[in-house]
Design a protein around this motif. Structure first.
Motif, PDB file in Angstrom:
ATOM      1  N   SER A 202     108.142 -45.214 -56.238  1.00 59.39           N
ATOM      2  CA  SER A 202     107.997 -45.080 -57.691  1.00 59.39           C
ATOM      3  C   SER A 202     106.708 -45.727 -58.187  1.00 59.39           C
ATOM      4  O   SER A 202     106.146 -45.296 -59.198  1.00 59.39           O
ATOM      5  N   LEU A 205     104.042 -43.093 -57.527  1.00 65.34           N
ATOM      6  CA  LEU A 205     104.281 -41.896 -58.333  1.00 65.34           C
ATOM      7  C   LEU A 205     104.026 -42.170 -59.809  1.00 65.34           C
ATOM      8  O   LEU A 205     103.513 -41.310 -60.526  1.00 65.34           O
ATOM      9  N   SER A 206     104.364 -43.379 -60.262  1.00 68.67           N
ATOM     10  CA  SER A 206     104.103 -43.727 -61.654  1.00 68.67           C
ATOM     11  C   SER A 206     102.607 -43.739 -61.945  1.00 68.67           C
ATOM     12  O   SER A 206     102.160 -43.215 -62.977  1.00 68.67           O
ATOM     13  N   SER A 209     101.194 -40.200 -62.076  1.00 69.13           N
ATOM     14  CA  SER A 209     101.616 -39.362 -63.200  1.00 69.13           C
ATOM     15  C   SER A 209     100.567 -39.287 -64.301  1.00 69.13           C
ATOM     16  O   SER A 209     100.625 -38.400 -65.158  1.00 69.13           O
ATOM     17  N   ASN A 210      99.592 -40.216 -64.284  1.00 63.84           N
ATOM     18  CA  ASN A 210      98.535 -40.196 -65.300  1.00 63.84           C
ATOM     19  C   ASN A 210      97.344 -39.325 -64.910  1.00 63.84           C
ATOM     20  O   ASN A 210      96.405 -39.170 -65.696  1.00 63.84           O
ATOM     21  N   ASN A 212      95.038 -36.188 -64.344  1.00 67.06           N
ATOM     22  CA  ASN A 212      94.962 -34.913 -65.065  1.00 67.06           C
ATOM     23  C   ASN A 212      93.982 -33.922 -64.436  1.00 67.06           C
ATOM     24  O   ASN A 212      93.611 -32.934 -65.070  1.00 67.06           O
ATOM     25  N   GLN A 236     105.781 -33.994 -57.778  1.00 67.30           N
ATOM     26  CA  GLN A 236     106.678 -34.246 -58.893  1.00 67.30           C
ATOM     27  C   GLN A 236     105.934 -34.750 -60.135  1.00 67.30           C
ATOM     28  O   GLN A 236     106.444 -34.649 -61.251  1.00 67.30           O
ATOM     29  N   CYS A 237     104.745 -35.340 -59.906  1.00 64.83           N
ATOM     30  CA  CYS A 237     104.083 -36.002 -61.034  1.00 64.83           C
ATOM     31  C   CYS A 237     102.626 -35.604 -61.221  1.00 64.83           C
ATOM     32  O   CYS A 237     102.069 -35.825 -62.294  1.00 64.83           O
ATOM     33  N   VAL A 238     101.986 -35.040 -60.201  1.00 63.72           N
ATOM     34  CA  VAL A 238     100.605 -34.569 -60.347  1.00 63.72           C
ATOM     35  C   VAL A 238     100.671 -33.072 -60.614  1.00 63.72           C
ATOM     36  O   VAL A 238     100.936 -32.277 -59.717  1.00 63.72           O
ATOM     37  N   GLN A 239     100.433 -32.693 -61.846  1.00 66.80           N
ATOM     38  CA  GLN A 239     100.663 -31.308 -62.267  1.00 66.80           C
ATOM     39  C   GLN A 239      99.814 -30.316 -61.475  1.00 66.80           C
ATOM     40  O   GLN A 239     100.283 -29.251 -61.094  1.00 66.80           O
ATOM     41  N   SER A 241      98.599 -30.271 -58.350  1.00 64.73           N
ATOM     42  CA  SER A 241      98.559 -30.740 -56.968  1.00 64.73           C
ATOM     43  C   SER A 241      98.625 -29.592 -55.975  1.00 64.73           C
ATOM     44  O   SER A 241      99.277 -28.574 -56.213  1.00 64.73           O
ATOM     45  N   ALA A 296     105.042 -28.675 -62.100  1.00 67.28           N
ATOM     46  CA  ALA A 296     105.124 -29.948 -62.819  1.00 67.28           C
ATOM     47  C   ALA A 296     106.567 -30.166 -63.276  1.00 67.28           C
ATOM     48  O   ALA A 296     107.243 -29.245 -63.718  1.00 67.28           O
TER      49      ALA A 296
END
Length: 297
Positions: A202, A205-206, A209-210, A212, A236-239, A241, A296
Motif C-alpha cells: 500500500s 501503491l499510494s 496513485s499520484n 499522471n 490499480q492506481c497508475v491510470q 500503465s 483505472a
C-alpha cells in the motif's frame, strides 16, 4: 561516445556526478536511475540501447560511485531525498523521460508523484510493490550481512539471488564491486533495506496513485524477486500503465543475454516513441513482451 561530465550542486546539500550522452539528432532526453549499490557503469548496455535515439543522462547517488568523493555521508539518504535529487536533475537537463532499474524505482515513484511538468513518459524496470517470499528472504539475509559488514557474504548474496541468471563474467564484476564498497555504502544499503522491510504494497501503491503520465513497468519472466505478476498491481492506481514481460530473463534484463537485451531495447523504444508525431511502432518483437493496458480503478 564520450559523455559530457559535470558535478552538480543540489540545493546546497549534495553534489552529484553526472554523465550526459548528447545526440545531435535526438529530440528527447532520458534520465536513468540506478538501483541500490549500483553506479553509472551499470547502465553501459542501456546507454548503447537508447543512444543516439535519445540524449541519455546517468548519475551516481551522493553516497556512490564518482559522487561519493564530493559528499560527507553524515547520514543515510531516504527514498524521498533521492526522489528530490531526481526532480532536480530532470529540471537541470530538461528531461522528458525517466527510466529506473530495481530499487531505483522507489525514488522514481516519489519523483513522478510530484508530477514534474517536463516528464512525458517513464519506464520502471525490475521493480514491484510486493515484498514476496523470495524478496523477503533476500532482504533479511542482506540486513544480516550488511549489518556485520561481511563483504564476502554480501557479494555472494547478490550473485546467488537476483543475479543468478547473469553470465559468469558479470557475476565476477558484481562480486568485485559489491565486496569492495566503502563502509558508508553498506550502512546506506542497510538503512534502505531496513526501511523497505517495514513497508507493504500500500505504501508504493499510494505513492503511485499520484502519477499522471504513462508508465511502462518492465520485468523479467524469470525474476522471482520483483515478479511480473506482482508489478501488475500498479495497474490499480497508475491510470496510464503498461506492462511488459521480457521472456527468458531474470532481474537484470538486458545484461543477461543477447535476446533479452534486444527485447528490452525494443520494448522501451516502442513505448517511448509510440504516439509521438511521425513515429511508428517498432517492427522488431521476436519474443513479444506481454503487454496490456490496465484499467483505472
Amino acid at each position: 561516445m564520450r559523455p559530457e561530465i559535470s558535478v552538480l550542486d543540489i540545493q546546497g546539500q549534495f553534489r552529484v556526478y553526472t554523465e550526459f550522452y548528447r545526440a545531435e539528432a535526438a529530440e528527447k532526453t532520458i534520465v536513468m536511475v540506478n538501483g541500490s549499490l549500483a553506479t553509472t557503469a551499470s547502465f553501459a548496455q542501456t546507454v548503447r540501447n537508447l543512444h543516439p535515439q535519445f540524449n541519455v543522462v546517468l548519475y551516481d547517488q551522493p553516497y556512490a560511485g564518482k559522487s561519493k568523493a564530493h559528499n560527507l555521508h553524515e547520514k543515510p539518504l531516504t527514498k524521498e531525498m533521492e526522489g528530490q535529487i531526481l526532480l532536480e536533475l530532470i529540471d537541470h537537463f530538461a528531461a522528458e523521460h525517466v527510466m529506473s532499474f530495481s530499487w531505483g524505482g522507489a525514488a522514481t515513484l516519489v519523483a513522478l508523484a510530484h508530477r514534474p511538468r517536463r516528464i512525458e513518459k517513464a519506464v520502471i524496470s525490475s521493480f514491484s510493490p510486493v515484498i514476496n517470499a523470495h524478496m523477503r528472504d533476500y532482504l533479511e539475509r542482506g540486513v544480516k550481512h550488511l549489518g556485520a559488514r561481511d563483504r564476502f557474504e554480501v557479494g555472494n548474496l547478490v550473485n546467488d539471488t537476483i543475479g543468478k541468471h547473469l553470465p559468469s563474467l558479470f557475476k565476477r564484476f558484481n562480486y568485485r564491486h559489491v565486496s569492495s564498497l566503502d563502509l558508508h555504502e553498506y550502512d546506506q544499503m542497510h538503512f534502505h533495506i531496513s526501511e523497505v522491510l517495514t513497508l507493504n504494497e500500500s505504501n508504493y501503491l499510494s505513492t503511485a496513485s499520484n502519477i499522471n503520465v504513462p508508465v511502462m513497468f518492465m520485468n523479467g519472466e524469470w525474476d522471482e524477486y520483483t515478479a511480473a505478476q506482482d508489478a501488475r498491481l500498479f495497474g490499480q492506481c497508475v491510470q496510464k500503465s503498461t506492462f511488459s514481460t521480457i521472456q527468458s530473463t531474470g532481474h537484470f534484463l538486458d545484461m543477461e543475454h543477447k535476446a533479452a537485451c534486444r527485447d528490452s531495447r525494443n520494448a522501451v523504444l516502442d513505448f517511448l516513441k509510440t504516439d509521438q508525431p511521425g513515429s511508428q511502432p517498432s517492427r522488431h518483437r521476436l519474443h513479444q513482451p506481454q503487454e496490456q493496458h490496465a484499467f483505472a480503478l
